[in-house]
Design a protein around this motif. Sequence first.
Motif, PDB file in Angstrom:
ATOM      1  N   HIS A   1     -52.374 -58.872  21.996  1.00  0.00           N
ATOM      2  CA  HIS A   1     -51.599 -58.097  21.026  1.00  0.00           C
ATOM      3  C   HIS A   1     -50.832 -59.015  20.081  1.00  0.00           C
ATOM      4  O   HIS A   1     -50.710 -58.725  18.883  1.00  0.00           O
ATOM      5  CB  HIS A   1     -50.621 -57.158  21.740  1.00  0.00           C
ATOM      6  N   TYR A   2     -50.287 -60.092  20.625  1.00  0.00           N
ATOM      7  CA  TYR A   2     -49.585 -61.051  19.769  1.00  0.00           C
ATOM      8  C   TYR A   2     -50.542 -61.619  18.731  1.00  0.00           C
ATOM      9  O   TYR A   2     -50.196 -61.706  17.539  1.00  0.00           O
ATOM     10  CB  TYR A   2     -49.003 -62.178  20.623  1.00  0.00           C
ATOM     11  N   GLN A   4     -53.295 -60.307  17.582  1.00  0.00           N
ATOM     12  CA  GLN A   4     -53.630 -59.243  16.632  1.00  0.00           C
ATOM     13  C   GLN A   4     -52.546 -59.095  15.573  1.00  0.00           C
ATOM     14  O   GLN A   4     -52.833 -58.974  14.372  1.00  0.00           O
ATOM     15  CB  GLN A   4     -53.816 -57.914  17.379  1.00  0.00           C
ATOM     16  N   ASP A   5     -51.292 -59.117  16.023  1.00  0.00           N
ATOM     17  CA  ASP A   5     -50.177 -58.969  15.084  1.00  0.00           C
ATOM     18  C   ASP A   5     -50.126 -60.133  14.100  1.00  0.00           C
ATOM     19  O   ASP A   5     -49.863 -59.941  12.901  1.00  0.00           O
ATOM     20  CB  ASP A   5     -48.856 -58.880  15.850  1.00  0.00           C
ATOM     21  N   GLN A   6     -50.362 -61.344  14.593  1.00  0.00           N
ATOM     22  CA  GLN A   6     -50.321 -62.518  13.718  1.00  0.00           C
ATOM     23  C   GLN A   6     -51.456 -62.485  12.699  1.00  0.00           C
ATOM     24  O   GLN A   6     -51.266 -62.813  11.526  1.00  0.00           O
ATOM     25  CB  GLN A   6     -50.388 -63.803  14.555  1.00  0.00           C
ATOM     26  N   LYS A   8     -52.804 -59.825  11.624  1.00  0.00           N
ATOM     27  CA  LYS A   8     -52.463 -58.727  10.712  1.00  0.00           C
ATOM     28  C   LYS A   8     -51.568 -59.235   9.594  1.00  0.00           C
ATOM     29  O   LYS A   8     -51.733 -58.863   8.426  1.00  0.00           O
ATOM     30  CB  LYS A   8     -51.771 -57.608  11.489  1.00  0.00           C
ATOM     31  N   ASP A  65     -61.197 -50.741  26.906  1.00  0.00           N
ATOM     32  CA  ASP A  65     -60.375 -50.975  25.722  1.00  0.00           C
ATOM     33  C   ASP A  65     -59.974 -52.442  25.614  1.00  0.00           C
ATOM     34  O   ASP A  65     -60.004 -53.028  24.520  1.00  0.00           O
ATOM     35  CB  ASP A  65     -59.118 -50.108  25.771  1.00  0.00           C
ATOM     36  N   LYS A  66     -59.598 -53.034  26.730  1.00  0.00           N
ATOM     37  CA  LYS A  66     -59.213 -54.439  26.719  1.00  0.00           C
ATOM     38  C   LYS A  66     -60.410 -55.321  26.376  1.00  0.00           C
ATOM     39  O   LYS A  66     -60.276 -56.327  25.669  1.00  0.00           O
ATOM     40  CB  LYS A  66     -58.644 -54.847  28.079  1.00  0.00           C
ATOM     41  N   GLU A  69     -60.901 -55.121  22.686  1.00  0.00           N
ATOM     42  CA  GLU A  69     -59.849 -55.855  21.977  1.00  0.00           C
ATOM     43  C   GLU A  69     -60.106 -57.355  22.027  1.00  0.00           C
ATOM     44  O   GLU A  69     -59.868 -58.074  21.046  1.00  0.00           O
ATOM     45  CB  GLU A  69     -58.484 -55.544  22.603  1.00  0.00           C
ATOM     46  N   LYS A  70     -60.585 -57.831  23.161  1.00  0.00           N
ATOM     47  CA  LYS A  70     -60.857 -59.266  23.298  1.00  0.00           C
ATOM     48  C   LYS A  70     -61.834 -59.724  22.230  1.00  0.00           C
ATOM     49  O   LYS A  70     -61.595 -60.716  21.534  1.00  0.00           O
ATOM     50  CB  LYS A  70     -61.426 -59.568  24.693  1.00  0.00           C
ATOM     51  N   ASN A  72     -62.691 -58.166  19.467  1.00  0.00           N
ATOM     52  CA  ASN A  72     -62.141 -57.964  18.128  1.00  0.00           C
ATOM     53  C   ASN A  72     -61.279 -59.154  17.702  1.00  0.00           C
ATOM     54  O   ASN A  72     -61.406 -59.675  16.588  1.00  0.00           O
ATOM     55  CB  ASN A  72     -61.293 -56.681  18.076  1.00  0.00           C
ATOM     56  N   VAL A  73     -60.421 -59.577  18.623  1.00  0.00           N
ATOM     57  CA  VAL A  73     -59.564 -60.725  18.334  1.00  0.00           C
ATOM     58  C   VAL A  73     -60.408 -61.987  18.167  1.00  0.00           C
ATOM     59  O   VAL A  73     -60.158 -62.811  17.277  1.00  0.00           O
ATOM     60  CB  VAL A  73     -58.516 -60.909  19.449  1.00  0.00           C
TER      61      VAL A  73
END
Length: 326
Positions: A1-2, A4-6, A8, A65-66, A69-70, A72-73
């Motif tokens: 998540h961190y 992803q935010d960075q 973004k 989902d995880k 996400e992996k 995707n990142v």
Amino acid sequence: HYLQDQFKVVTQNLSKPQDNIEKLAELEEYVNSIDNTLQPLVTGIEDMMKYYNMLDEYKHKVDVDKFAEKWNVFGLHKQIKQTCDTIKEKNVAVKRRFHEDMRGEQNQFTRTIIELTASVEALVDKKDLADVIATAEHIKGVEASLNEAVEAAKLYNSRETLFEQDLTDYDDVGRLVKQFEPFLYLWQTAKDWGQDRDTWMTSKFVDLNANEIENKVDKYNVAINKACKYFAKADMPEQSDIAQAIKQQIMAFMPEVPLIVTLRNPGMRDRHWEEISRQLKVTLTPIDDFTTAQILEMDLKEEIKTVEKIGESAAKEYQIENALDK
């Protein structure tokens, strides 16, 4: 998540609208330094994959989902690089368009300078003090146009630097400002001084702001002296006569300023006005009934030392009163 935010944040920076060359240059600089920006995130992706590989090694079940996400990142770094390549290609055409737009604006600006030159040169025809209000308003408009021209010249030179081209010589704008200044000193001072003097003289004396008067009179004196020197040297007798007339009015008022400052200190009470009245054999009470003109007509400045002594005593008493109140 961190991560992803960075990513973004990086995407948002790359998506900012570029509606001028300054923002475009800022984006280009950001794109050129993107590797340094992304390096900590690439390291974070590598660490993340190691953790997931360890979970795979021990056959730890990961939510769908995880898992999504992996990956995707994992692909964000490549997506960002592709976006940067697209931006670089697109910016070539955008930069060319900005450059063409600026050339058109500069052509118009050249005509603006010609018009401003005519406006400043036409100020020599302003010679009637009776038209001081209208002339001062006209001068104010010319001043605003000149200020805009100064800022425009700075902007175009700054943008020429960004376009990596030779700087256009806009020294004419600076020369126009210097040519205009004496007219501004003359007419703006004539208007402001006349209005302020009338207001001060007709106002109740107890309503005066002495510090404001002192500062304004000093400012008007400096400005009108500059105007006097210029118009005398330029052999412009009509403007020189107006400047001299205003200067004489200011010089006549200046000796009254120390008296106003002394009498308008916040420590003056009825007892101090009564003391001045007694020592100078004048009637100053009730002081609220007197206008500035009435006070000055008494010519108290001739006894300024006596007035200053009482005023200093009032100021000291005022300081003591404030200390006691605290």
